[in-house]
Design a protein around this motif. Structure first.
Motif, PDB file in Angstrom:
ATOM      1  N   ALA A 192      -2.007 -10.005   2.962  1.00  0.00           N
ATOM      2  CA  ALA A 192      -3.391  -9.851   2.510  1.00  0.00           C
ATOM      3  C   ALA A 192      -3.581  -8.454   1.926  1.00  0.00           C
ATOM      4  CB  ALA A 192      -4.341 -10.052   3.689  1.00  0.00           C
ATOM      5  N   LEU A 193      -4.583  -8.304   1.103  1.00  0.00           N
ATOM      6  CA  LEU A 193      -4.883  -7.011   0.505  1.00  0.00           C
ATOM      7  C   LEU A 193      -5.150  -5.995   1.614  1.00  0.00           C
ATOM      8  CD1 LEU A 193      -5.375  -5.398  -2.106  1.00  0.00           C
ATOM      9  CD2 LEU A 193      -7.772  -6.053  -1.939  1.00  0.00           C
ATOM     10  N   PRO A 194      -4.306  -4.961   1.710  1.00  0.00           N
ATOM     11  CA  PRO A 194      -4.486  -3.983   2.784  1.00  0.00           C
ATOM     12  C   PRO A 194      -5.670  -3.055   2.503  1.00  0.00           C
ATOM     13  CG  PRO A 194      -2.624  -3.382   1.411  1.00  0.00           C
ATOM     14  CD  PRO A 194      -3.136  -4.687   0.905  1.00  0.00           C
ATOM     15  N   ARG A 195      -6.144  -2.422   3.560  1.00  0.00           N
ATOM     16  CA  ARG A 195      -7.201  -1.422   3.406  1.00  0.00           C
ATOM     17  C   ARG A 195      -6.594  -0.186   2.765  1.00  0.00           C
ATOM     18  NH1 ARG A 195     -10.097  -1.075   9.131  1.00  0.00           N
ATOM     19  NH2 ARG A 195     -10.237   1.047   8.345  1.00  0.00           N
ATOM     20  N   GLY A 196      -7.420   0.548   2.071  1.00  0.00           N
ATOM     21  CA  GLY A 196      -6.960   1.786   1.453  1.00  0.00           C
ATOM     22  C   GLY A 196      -7.154   1.773  -0.045  1.00  0.00           C
ATOM     23  N   ARG A 220       0.865  -1.193   0.000  1.00  0.00           N
ATOM     24  CA  ARG A 220       0.000   0.000   0.000  1.00  0.00           C
ATOM     25  C   ARG A 220       0.888   1.225   0.000  1.00  0.00           C
ATOM     26  NH1 ARG A 220      -1.787   3.453   3.800  1.00  0.00           N
ATOM     27  NH2 ARG A 220      -1.091   2.107   5.494  1.00  0.00           N
ATOM     28  N   HIS A 221       0.644   2.103  -0.939  1.00  0.00           N
ATOM     29  CA  HIS A 221       1.418   3.336  -1.070  1.00  0.00           C
ATOM     30  C   HIS A 221       1.073   4.284   0.076  1.00  0.00           C
ATOM     31  CE1 HIS A 221       2.150   7.419  -2.854  1.00  0.00           C
ATOM     32  NE2 HIS A 221       3.319   6.832  -3.042  1.00  0.00           N
ATOM     33  N   VAL A 222       2.097   4.795   0.748  1.00  0.00           N
ATOM     34  CA  VAL A 222       1.903   5.771   1.814  1.00  0.00           C
ATOM     35  C   VAL A 222       2.194   7.167   1.282  1.00  0.00           C
ATOM     36  CG1 VAL A 222       2.668   6.530   4.102  1.00  0.00           C
ATOM     37  CG2 VAL A 222       2.445   4.080   3.603  1.00  0.00           C
ATOM     38  N   VAL A 233       7.428   5.509   0.201  1.00  0.00           N
ATOM     39  CA  VAL A 233       7.168   4.711   1.394  1.00  0.00           C
ATOM     40  C   VAL A 233       5.925   3.856   1.157  1.00  0.00           C
ATOM     41  CG1 VAL A 233       6.628   4.767   3.860  1.00  0.00           C
ATOM     42  CG2 VAL A 233       8.256   6.418   2.902  1.00  0.00           C
ATOM     43  N   TYR A 234       6.057   2.562   1.470  1.00  0.00           N
ATOM     44  CA  TYR A 234       4.982   1.593   1.296  1.00  0.00           C
ATOM     45  C   TYR A 234       4.877   0.723   2.535  1.00  0.00           C
ATOM     46  CZ  TYR A 234       4.623   2.485  -3.733  1.00  0.00           C
ATOM     47  OH  TYR A 234       4.409   3.069  -4.948  1.00  0.00           O
TER      48      TYR A 234
END
Length: 136
Positions: free
Chosen positions: A111-115, A87-89, A105-106
């Motif tokens: 598992a598929l993260p939320r966002g 997930r891209h931060v 930053v990631y």
């Protein structure tokens, strides 16, 4: 008038999206061919599943090319660590002369993260290979 503006905006966005996906050597606007030089990736584990990717390149057209390089690094790193997603931060981009530097930053996860800014690592790495963008 409003309808034409929306159609124009949609067409413009579609063209911009295609430009970001142009493979090396392809000319997006009929001008100079896109010929980036990827100068390396440095990986920094920040905390647990939070990882920073420092990337450097020349020949970028804009910030998106640098961000794509960071995304490719994150996707491959996730796979190396046995995870399938990231997930891209954030991504910060700086240009000094002809050198573009990115700090992406990631978070990585099994598992598929939320966002909204999540990536499937396997699919992303395949896209990076097809577009000639190196990974970790």
């Amino acid at each position: 008038m409003m309808r034409k503006m929306s159609t124009y905006a949609l067409a413009s966005a579609a063209i911009s999206s295609l430009a970001a996906c142009a493979p090396q050597g392809a000319s997006v606007d009929g001008g100079t061919p896109f010929a980036p030089a990827y100068k390396g990736i440095e990986t920094r584990l920040l905390d647990g599943d939070l990882v920073s990717f420092q990337v450097n390149m020349t020949g970028a057209r804009d910030n998106q090319d640098v961000a794509a390089y960071g995304e490719c690094a994150a996707a491959q790193y996730a796979l190396i660590r046995g995870y399938g997603f990231a997930r891209h931060v954030r991504t910060n981009v700086d240009k000094n002369g002809s050198v573009w530097a990115g700090d992406a930053v990631y978070t990585i996860s099994a598992a598929l993260p939320r966002g909204l800014k999540t990536i499937d690592a396997e699919v992303t790495v395949q896209n990076c290979i097809e577009n000639g963008i190196p990974t970790v």
